[in-house]
Design a protein around this motif. Structure first.
Motif, PDB file in Angstrom:
ATOM      1  N   ALA A  67       0.837  -1.202   0.000  1.00  0.00           N
ATOM      2  CA  ALA A  67       0.000   0.000   0.000  1.00  0.00           C
ATOM      3  C   ALA A  67       0.871   1.250   0.000  1.00  0.00           C
ATOM      4  O   ALA A  67       1.977   1.251   0.536  1.00  0.00           O
ATOM      5  N   PHE A  68       0.359   2.314  -0.595  1.00  0.00           N
ATOM      6  CA  PHE A  68       1.125   3.556  -0.657  1.00  0.00           C
ATOM      7  C   PHE A  68       0.177   4.755  -0.666  1.00  0.00           C
ATOM      8  O   PHE A  68      -1.015   4.638  -0.967  1.00  0.00           O
ATOM      9  N   THR A  69       0.713   5.904  -0.304  1.00  0.00           N
ATOM     10  CA  THR A  69       0.048   7.176  -0.523  1.00  0.00           C
ATOM     11  C   THR A  69       0.861   7.938  -1.563  1.00  0.00           C
ATOM     12  O   THR A  69       1.997   7.572  -1.863  1.00  0.00           O
ATOM     13  N   ILE A  70       0.291   8.999  -2.117  1.00  0.00           N
ATOM     14  CA  ILE A  70       0.966   9.751  -3.158  1.00  0.00           C
ATOM     15  C   ILE A  70       1.591  10.997  -2.548  1.00  0.00           C
ATOM     16  O   ILE A  70       0.870  11.881  -2.085  1.00  0.00           O
ATOM     17  N   PRO A  71       2.917  11.063  -2.514  1.00  0.00           N
ATOM     18  CA  PRO A  71       3.576  12.211  -1.871  1.00  0.00           C
ATOM     19  C   PRO A  71       3.138  13.540  -2.475  1.00  0.00           C
ATOM     20  O   PRO A  71       3.057  13.698  -3.694  1.00  0.00           O
ATOM     21  N   GLY A  72       2.814  14.497  -1.598  1.00  0.00           N
ATOM     22  CA  GLY A  72       2.488  15.844  -2.032  1.00  0.00           C
ATOM     23  C   GLY A  72       1.061  16.058  -2.472  1.00  0.00           C
ATOM     24  O   GLY A  72       0.635  17.195  -2.652  1.00  0.00           O
ATOM     25  N   LEU A 119      -6.263  -0.714  -6.001  1.00  0.00           N
ATOM     26  CA  LEU A 119      -7.334  -0.713  -5.008  1.00  0.00           C
ATOM     27  C   LEU A 119      -7.194   0.552  -4.176  1.00  0.00           C
ATOM     28  O   LEU A 119      -6.200   0.743  -3.466  1.00  0.00           O
ATOM     29  N   ALA A 120      -8.174   1.442  -4.290  1.00  0.00           N
ATOM     30  CA  ALA A 120      -8.183   2.687  -3.520  1.00  0.00           C
ATOM     31  C   ALA A 120      -8.986   2.480  -2.246  1.00  0.00           C
ATOM     32  O   ALA A 120     -10.091   1.927  -2.284  1.00  0.00           O
ATOM     33  N   THR A 121      -8.436   2.934  -1.113  1.00  0.00           N
ATOM     34  CA  THR A 121      -9.082   2.752   0.187  1.00  0.00           C
ATOM     35  C   THR A 121      -9.159   4.085   0.906  1.00  0.00           C
ATOM     36  O   THR A 121      -8.190   4.855   0.912  1.00  0.00           O
ATOM     37  N   ASN A 122     -10.308   4.354   1.502  1.00  0.00           N
ATOM     38  CA  ASN A 122     -10.495   5.574   2.291  1.00  0.00           C
ATOM     39  C   ASN A 122     -10.477   5.220   3.772  1.00  0.00           C
ATOM     40  O   ASN A 122     -11.481   4.748   4.321  1.00  0.00           O
ATOM     41  N   PRO A 123      -9.348   5.418   4.452  1.00  0.00           N
ATOM     42  CA  PRO A 123      -9.287   5.088   5.879  1.00  0.00           C
ATOM     43  C   PRO A 123      -9.810   6.203   6.770  1.00  0.00           C
ATOM     44  O   PRO A 123      -9.796   6.076   7.997  1.00  0.00           O
ATOM     45  N   GLY A 124     -10.253   7.305   6.167  1.00  0.00           N
ATOM     46  CA  GLY A 124     -10.702   8.454   6.937  1.00  0.00           C
ATOM     47  C   GLY A 124     -12.132   8.341   7.418  1.00  0.00           C
ATOM     48  O   GLY A 124     -12.798   7.310   7.250  1.00  0.00           O
ATOM     49  N   ALA A 125     -12.629   9.447   7.969  1.00  0.00           N
ATOM     50  CA  ALA A 125     -13.973   9.466   8.558  1.00  0.00           C
ATOM     51  C   ALA A 125     -14.993  10.154   7.668  1.00  0.00           C
ATOM     52  O   ALA A 125     -16.170  10.215   8.022  1.00  0.00           O
ATOM     53  N   GLY A 126     -14.570  10.672   6.516  1.00  0.00           N
ATOM     54  CA  GLY A 126     -15.503  11.375   5.639  1.00  0.00           C
ATOM     55  C   GLY A 126     -15.364  10.936   4.196  1.00  0.00           C
ATOM     56  O   GLY A 126     -14.474  10.156   3.842  1.00  0.00           O
ATOM     57  N   ARG A 127     -16.268  11.439   3.347  1.00  0.00           N
ATOM     58  CA  ARG A 127     -16.223  11.111   1.925  1.00  0.00           C
ATOM     59  C   ARG A 127     -15.048  11.824   1.274  1.00  0.00           C
ATOM     60  O   ARG A 127     -14.686  12.938   1.644  1.00  0.00           O
ATOM     61  N   TYR A 165      -3.491   3.430  -1.653  1.00  0.00           N
ATOM     62  CA  TYR A 165      -3.659   2.642  -2.867  1.00  0.00           C
ATOM     63  C   TYR A 165      -2.788   1.394  -2.783  1.00  0.00           C
ATOM     64  O   TYR A 165      -1.732   1.396  -2.150  1.00  0.00           O
ATOM     65  N   THR A 166      -3.253   0.347  -3.446  1.00  0.00           N
ATOM     66  CA  THR A 166      -2.496  -0.896  -3.527  1.00  0.00           C
ATOM     67  C   THR A 166      -2.556  -1.421  -4.949  1.00  0.00           C
ATOM     68  O   THR A 166      -3.650  -1.487  -5.540  1.00  0.00           O
ATOM     69  N   THR A 167      -1.411  -1.768  -5.508  1.00  0.00           N
ATOM     70  CA  THR A 167      -1.393  -2.414  -6.824  1.00  0.00           C
ATOM     71  C   THR A 167      -1.842  -3.854  -6.657  1.00  0.00           C
ATOM     72  O   THR A 167      -1.305  -4.592  -5.843  1.00  0.00           O
ATOM     73  N   VAL A 168      -2.846  -4.276  -7.435  1.00  0.00           N
ATOM     74  CA  VAL A 168      -3.404  -5.611  -7.248  1.00  0.00           C
ATOM     75  C   VAL A 168      -3.348  -6.484  -8.497  1.00  0.00           C
ATOM     76  O   VAL A 168      -3.391  -7.712  -8.395  1.00  0.00           O
ATOM     77  N   GLU A 169      -3.271  -5.881  -9.684  1.00  0.00           N
ATOM     78  CA  GLU A 169      -3.251  -6.710 -10.892  1.00  0.00           C
ATOM     79  C   GLU A 169      -2.618  -5.946 -12.042  1.00  0.00           C
ATOM     80  O   GLU A 169      -2.807  -4.742 -12.195  1.00  0.00           O
ATOM     81  N   SER A 170      -1.841  -6.675 -12.847  1.00  0.00           N
ATOM     82  CA  SER A 170      -1.306  -6.121 -14.091  1.00  0.00           C
ATOM     83  C   SER A 170      -1.446  -7.177 -15.170  1.00  0.00           C
ATOM     84  O   SER A 170      -1.380  -8.370 -14.894  1.00  0.00           O
ATOM     85  N   SER A 171      -1.643  -6.735 -16.405  1.00  0.00           N
ATOM     86  CA  SER A 171      -1.729  -7.663 -17.523  1.00  0.00           C
ATOM     87  C   SER A 171      -1.369  -6.940 -18.798  1.00  0.00           C
ATOM     88  O   SER A 171      -1.533  -5.721 -18.899  1.00  0.00           O
ATOM     89  N   ILE A 172      -0.854  -7.677 -19.761  1.00  0.00           N
ATOM     90  CA  ILE A 172      -0.596  -7.154 -21.088  1.00  0.00           C
ATOM     91  C   ILE A 172      -1.670  -7.724 -22.003  1.00  0.00           C
ATOM     92  O   ILE A 172      -1.780  -8.936 -22.157  1.00  0.00           O
ATOM     93  N   GLN A 173      -2.483  -6.848 -22.584  1.00  0.00           N
ATOM     94  CA  GLN A 173      -3.605  -7.280 -23.413  1.00  0.00           C
ATOM     95  C   GLN A 173      -3.417  -6.766 -24.832  1.00  0.00           C
ATOM     96  O   GLN A 173      -3.011  -5.611 -25.038  1.00  0.00           O
TER      97      GLN A 173
END
Length: 569
Positions: free
Chosen positions: A181-186, A214-222, A193-201
């Motif tokens: 999991a990571f956050t975006i600096p700045g 996978l985006a996750t909201n760990p906060g208390a608001g929208r 966010y977490t990278t969960v799947e990659s594919s070459i199509q």
């Protein structure tokens, strides 16, 4: 200049360490500690307005260098405040100074508690900009002679992105591992966010790398997922990505959602890194087209294996565990794989695999039949796309099961006795696919008993004989069958269900007659004795003995798929 943190009400800017699910599968992951950027250090521009550096990018161009800076401002006062008149300048470690132009979209004032971002850009006809050390807000009084310059604020330039593919460019930004999991600096956001799947199509226009986060909201608001970009990188080149979601992605407290990026890449390119970039737009004051700016914030090592969703061992007939975030499978739908067979197609030059799924509506109201795609992957990682049967019931009534078949054309050389079966979502990242379930299962073998399984039917061949007749220059064949047919309860079959095909083969291996027979409808096969007239082929001779090949046939968009279920001699 004294510095102090943003006010506590701006929790979105204070990016703390949080626990996020991330691992081998998008929907069943191991906890990991996210890669988190330190909170942006902020400085007092005025008594009420605080400033922080969001991004600094130095990018080579055809004629020189482009320098782009984005600064975030926050009005902590109780009244509107005007942004002081200023120029933005950057200084390198050699003491050289460059003045950047402001975007026409930059705000001149801020409402109380408002956050805004100011964008600046300079195109310099030199490739020797050097290392950026800091930046300054400078007020220039052009009405004084000589003109008077007053430095309002100087801030260090940390984590400058020097665009490129070399190791120096990578060392200027943070790094993370795939699946962490990571956050975006700045970026002004508390989402992780977490990278969960990659594919070459492969598409009609070329190869595309498809990445799922996978985006996750760990906060208390929208919170709305901010605009940012995901690129991929090889040793020699960067490839720009684009988010497939057009509408804003909004997450409530504790909510998760997938976001997808499609990145066109060159043929046979070997990818090394995934780049996460913040994005801004510069609008020239003198008119002209706006310029999209991107600053790399994080480098993630590209995974060695595509897919990244581990196939779990599966037992035929058991309910399949789907990604709980998928919208393709209704929560009331239960899907089970009931059959998986691979067999030779004599004379066709290839083998055919057939997978048959039972889909059950466990709810109390009608639901849409799930429209998932599928592919088989052998032990060497070779994948074969499945073709869904042509006609499928659109709605399922509660308490009933329905049967949906998929066929796969595989080469004669394919000898795997087990496969990974990937079930795919073609809607979330349209026109590309993402994995919603991955199963590892063995191929079933056709039994030698007199009973064959054509789920939900069991057909027992008590007796079968073939009689040949010759008339008007053609041979005809009559099959006399003695069958016992049983059907599982609460499983709906209609005219879309597969059929049985009887092929009469003579002693030279020639198909001399054939007949299709249905297990549903008015003229369906039933238990007991029955006769079938096989269509004839013109021939001036025949050779005994006769063999009857019994196939299950499924109509698909690519033609009729056959599964050899029994050979009767």
């Amino acid at each position: 200049m004294k510095r102090r943190p943003w006010k506590s009400s701006l929790t979105a800017i204070m990016l703390g360490a949080m626990i996020v699910q991330g691992g081998t599968a998008a929907w069943a992951a191991e906890p990991s500690t996210p890669t988190v950027a330190a909170p942006s250090v902020n400085y007092g521009l005025t008594s009420d307005i605080r400033a922080a550096v969001k991004s600094v990018a130095v990018t080579p161009t055809a004629s020189g260098t482009q320098v782009a800076v984005t600064v975030r401002l926050y009005n902590g006062g109780a009244t509107p405040n005007r942004v002081p008149e200023h120029e933005l300048r950057v200084q390198n470690t050699d003491g050289l100074t460059y003045t950047l132009k402001p975007s026409a979209s930059n705000k001149a004032s801020l409402q109380p508690k408002e956050i805004t971002e100011l964008v600046y850009l300079a195109s310099i006809d030199s490739k020797e900009i050097g290392t950026i050390a800091g930046l300054s807000f400078v007020n220039v009084d052009v009405y004084s002679y000589p003109k008077v310059e007053t430095t309002l604020l100087t801030m260090p330039a940390n984590n400058v992105w020097y665009g490129g593919t070399g190791s120096a460019a990578m060392q200027s930004i943070a790094s993370s591992q795939w699946g962490q999991a990571f956050t975006i600096p700045g970026v002004n956001s508390g989402l992780t966010y977490t990278t969960v799947e990659s594919s070459i199509q492969n598409t009609a226009t070329g190869r595309v790398a498809v990445v799922t986060l996978l985006a996750t909201n760990p906060g208390a608001g929208r919170e709305t997922v901010p605009a940012f970009r995901v690129d991929v990188q090889s040793e020699q080149k960067n490839f720009e990505g684009k988010r497939t979601e057009v509408a804003p992605v909004i997450l409530g407290a504790g909510e998760k959602a997938y976001i997808h990026y499609a990145i066109p890449v060159d043929s046979s390119v070997s990818l090394t890194n995934l780049l996460v970039l913040s994005t801004d737009t510069f609008v020239p004051k003198e008119g002209g087209a706006a310029t999209d700016l991107a600053t790399a914030k994080l480098a993630i090592q590209w995974p060695k294996e595509q897919g990244n969703v581990a196939a779990t061992t599966y037992t035929i007939g058991q309910p399949i565990a789907f990604d709980p975030l998928t919208k393709v499978i209704d929560k009331s739908a239960q899907v089970s794989l009931m059959e998986l067979h691979v067999h030779d197609n004599a004379g066709d030059g290839y083998k055919t695999a057939v997978a048959k799924f039972k889909v059950t509506n466990t709810g109390t109201t009608p639901i849409a039949t799930p429209a998932f795609l599928s592919e088989l992957v052998d032990k060497q990682g070779v994948s074969y796309q499945g073709a869904r049967q042509t006609n499928v019931t659109s709605m399922m009534n509660p308490g009933l099961s329905y049967v949906v078949s998929y066929s796969y054309i595989v080469p004669q050389s394919e000898d795997s006795d087990s496969f990974a079966l990937n079930l795919l979502d073609a809607q979330a990242a349209a026109p590309y696919t993402t994995t919603i379930a991955a199963l590892k299962t063995d191929v079933q073998t056709e039994g030698s008993s007199s009973t064959i399984s054509l789920y939900p039917f069991d057909v027992t061949f008590n007796d079968i004989t073939t009689n040949m007749q010759y008339a008007a220059g053609a041979y005809t064949y009559r099959l006399k069958l003695d069958l016992t047919i049983t059907q599982k309860e609460n499983v709906v079959v209609d005219n879309n269900f597969s059929k049985l095909r009887f092929e009469v083969v003579d002693g030279l291996g020639r198909v001399v007659g054939s007949k299709d027979a249905a297990l549903t409808g008015v003229n369906k096969l039933t238990s007991g004795k029955t006769s079938l007239d096989a269509s004839s082929v013109s021939a001036d001779q025949f050779t005994s003995p006769y063999t009857v090949n019994v196939y299950e046939t499924v109509d698909t968009p690519t033609g009729t798929a056959k599964r050899l279920v029994k050979v009767i001699k």
